[in-house]
Design a protein around this motif. Structure first.
Motif, short mmCIF file in Angstrom:
data_model
loop_
_atom_site.label_atom_id
_atom_site.label_comp_id
_atom_site.label_asym_id
_atom_site.label_seq_id
_atom_site.Cartn_x
_atom_site.Cartn_y
_atom_site.Cartn_z
N ALA A 9 -57.43 64.60 78.11
CA ALA A 9 -57.30 64.05 76.76
C ALA A 9 -58.16 64.83 75.77
CB ALA A 9 -57.69 62.57 76.75
N THR A 10 -59.35 65.23 76.19
CA THR A 10 -60.23 66.00 75.31
C THR A 10 -59.62 67.34 74.96
OG1 THR A 10 -62.21 64.92 76.18
CG2 THR A 10 -62.52 67.05 75.11
N PHE A 11 -59.16 68.08 75.97
CA PHE A 11 -58.59 69.39 75.70
C PHE A 11 -57.27 69.30 74.94
CE2 PHE A 11 -61.47 70.89 79.15
CZ PHE A 11 -62.21 71.74 78.35
N THR A 12 -56.49 68.25 75.19
CA THR A 12 -55.27 68.04 74.42
C THR A 12 -55.61 67.81 72.96
OG1 THR A 12 -54.08 67.15 76.33
CG2 THR A 12 -53.24 66.56 74.15
N ALA A 13 -56.60 66.97 72.72
CA ALA A 13 -57.01 66.70 71.34
C ALA A 13 -57.53 67.96 70.65
CB ALA A 13 -58.07 65.60 71.31
N LEU A 14 -58.29 68.76 71.38
CA LEU A 14 -58.88 69.98 70.80
C LEU A 14 -57.86 71.11 70.64
CD1 LEU A 14 -62.26 70.06 72.75
CD2 LEU A 14 -61.89 69.40 70.35
N SER A 15 -56.68 70.96 71.22
CA SER A 15 -55.69 72.04 71.16
C SER A 15 -55.04 72.17 69.78
CB SER A 15 -54.61 71.84 72.22
OG SER A 15 -53.78 70.73 71.89
N ASP A 16 -55.20 71.19 68.93
CA ASP A 16 -54.55 71.21 67.62
C ASP A 16 -55.55 71.61 66.53
OD1 ASP A 16 -53.82 69.56 64.98
OD2 ASP A 16 -51.99 70.04 66.09
N PRO A 17 -55.18 72.58 65.68
CA PRO A 17 -56.11 73.03 64.63
C PRO A 17 -56.46 71.95 63.61
CG PRO A 17 -53.99 74.16 64.43
CD PRO A 17 -53.95 73.36 65.69
N THR A 18 -55.54 71.06 63.31
CA THR A 18 -55.84 69.98 62.36
C THR A 18 -56.90 69.05 62.94
OG1 THR A 18 -53.61 70.06 61.44
CG2 THR A 18 -54.87 68.04 61.07
N ARG A 19 -56.77 68.73 64.22
CA ARG A 19 -57.76 67.85 64.84
C ARG A 19 -59.13 68.54 64.93
NH1 ARG A 19 -52.95 66.02 67.73
NH2 ARG A 19 -53.29 67.47 69.46
N ARG A 20 -59.13 69.85 65.20
CA ARG A 20 -60.42 70.57 65.21
C ARG A 20 -61.05 70.58 63.81
NH1 ARG A 20 -57.31 74.10 68.40
NH2 ARG A 20 -57.28 75.66 66.74
N ALA A 21 -60.21 70.71 62.78
CA ALA A 21 -60.72 70.67 61.40
C ALA A 21 -61.28 69.29 61.07
CB ALA A 21 -59.61 71.06 60.42
N GLU A 55 -59.36 59.61 68.84
CA GLU A 55 -60.01 58.37 69.27
C GLU A 55 -59.70 58.08 70.74
OE1 GLU A 55 -60.83 54.06 67.24
OE2 GLU A 55 -58.81 54.89 67.04
N ARG A 56 -58.46 58.29 71.16
CA ARG A 56 -58.07 58.06 72.55
C ARG A 56 -58.85 59.00 73.49
NH1 ARG A 56 -52.81 57.27 71.83
NH2 ARG A 56 -52.45 59.48 71.54
N ALA A 57 -59.15 60.20 73.01
CA ALA A 57 -59.92 61.16 73.80
C ALA A 57 -61.41 60.85 73.78
CB ALA A 57 -59.68 62.57 73.27
N GLY A 58 -61.83 59.92 72.95
CA GLY A 58 -63.25 59.57 72.86
C GLY A 58 -64.05 60.53 71.99
N LEU A 59 -63.35 61.35 71.20
CA LEU A 59 -64.04 62.32 70.35
C LEU A 59 -64.50 61.72 69.03
CD1 LEU A 59 -61.69 65.33 71.06
CD2 LEU A 59 -64.04 65.07 71.83
N ILE A 60 -63.86 60.65 68.60
CA ILE A 60 -64.28 59.95 67.38
C ILE A 60 -64.22 58.45 67.63
CG2 ILE A 60 -63.38 61.78 65.86
CD1 ILE A 60 -61.16 59.70 65.04
N ARG A 72 -66.35 58.46 62.70
CA ARG A 72 -67.55 59.23 63.06
C ARG A 72 -67.27 59.97 64.37
NH1 ARG A 72 -68.24 54.09 63.86
NH2 ARG A 72 -69.15 53.71 61.85
N ILE A 73 -67.91 61.10 64.51
CA ILE A 73 -67.75 61.90 65.72
C ILE A 73 -68.56 61.28 66.85
CG2 ILE A 73 -69.67 63.50 65.30
CD1 ILE A 73 -67.68 65.77 66.12
N GLU A 74 -68.04 61.39 68.06
CA GLU A 74 -68.73 60.88 69.25
C GLU A 74 -68.96 62.08 70.18
OE1 GLU A 74 -69.86 57.87 69.59
OE2 GLU A 74 -68.85 56.97 67.88
N GLY A 75 -70.13 62.17 70.76
CA GLY A 75 -70.50 63.36 71.51
C GLY A 75 -70.23 63.35 73.00
N GLU A 76 -70.01 62.20 73.60
CA GLU A 76 -69.93 62.12 75.06
C GLU A 76 -68.76 62.94 75.62
OE1 GLU A 76 -69.46 58.83 78.59
OE2 GLU A 76 -70.37 58.21 76.70
N ALA A 77 -67.57 62.81 75.02
CA ALA A 77 -66.41 63.55 75.54
C ALA A 77 -66.61 65.05 75.41
CB ALA A 77 -65.14 63.10 74.81
N LEU A 78 -67.21 65.48 74.30
CA LEU A 78 -67.49 66.91 74.13
C LEU A 78 -68.53 67.38 75.13
CD1 LEU A 78 -67.52 67.38 70.25
CD2 LEU A 78 -65.90 68.36 71.88
#
Length: 113
Positions: A9-21, A55-60, A72-78
């Protein structure tokens, strides 16, 4: 979610440039959904879909403050993803060190011939 599913879920979320922005914007602090949507040429529902993936990936995480929906950003998944990547980095660094030693050995033997 299992650790493997969380990592997926984390890598799927990070794969999109809009989500990284979006994550980059949240690094400076809490921001409302409306503020997050401003720089993007997309609808509010499209931004909300991106936020759900994050949010599903736990990144926010998202809260509620009257009419405002702060994110807000969440650090555990990263941190988990970084730990996973770090294990592979260690393996490759070891491989490179062995290749360097082999090359040095080959060069030394070539100089003797």
């Amino acid at each position: 979610m299992t650790p493997s599913e969380r990592l997926d879920a984390t890598f799927t979320a990070l794969s999109d440039p809009t989500r990284r922005a979006i994550l980059a914007r949240l690094m400076s602090g809490e921001v409302s959904v409306m503020e997050l949507a401003e720089p993007f040429a997309m609808s509010q529902p499209a931004i909300s879909k991106h936020l759900k993936v994050l949010e599903r990936a736990g990144l926010i995480s998202r809260g509620r403050d009257a009419q405002r929906r702060p994110c807000r950003i969440e650090g555990e998944a990263l941190a988990e993803a970084t730990g996973w990547l770090d294990e592979y980095r260690k393996v490759w660094e070891g491989n490179y060190k062995r290749l360097d030693m082999l090359l040095a050995d080959l060069q030394a033997n070539q100089g003797k011939a």
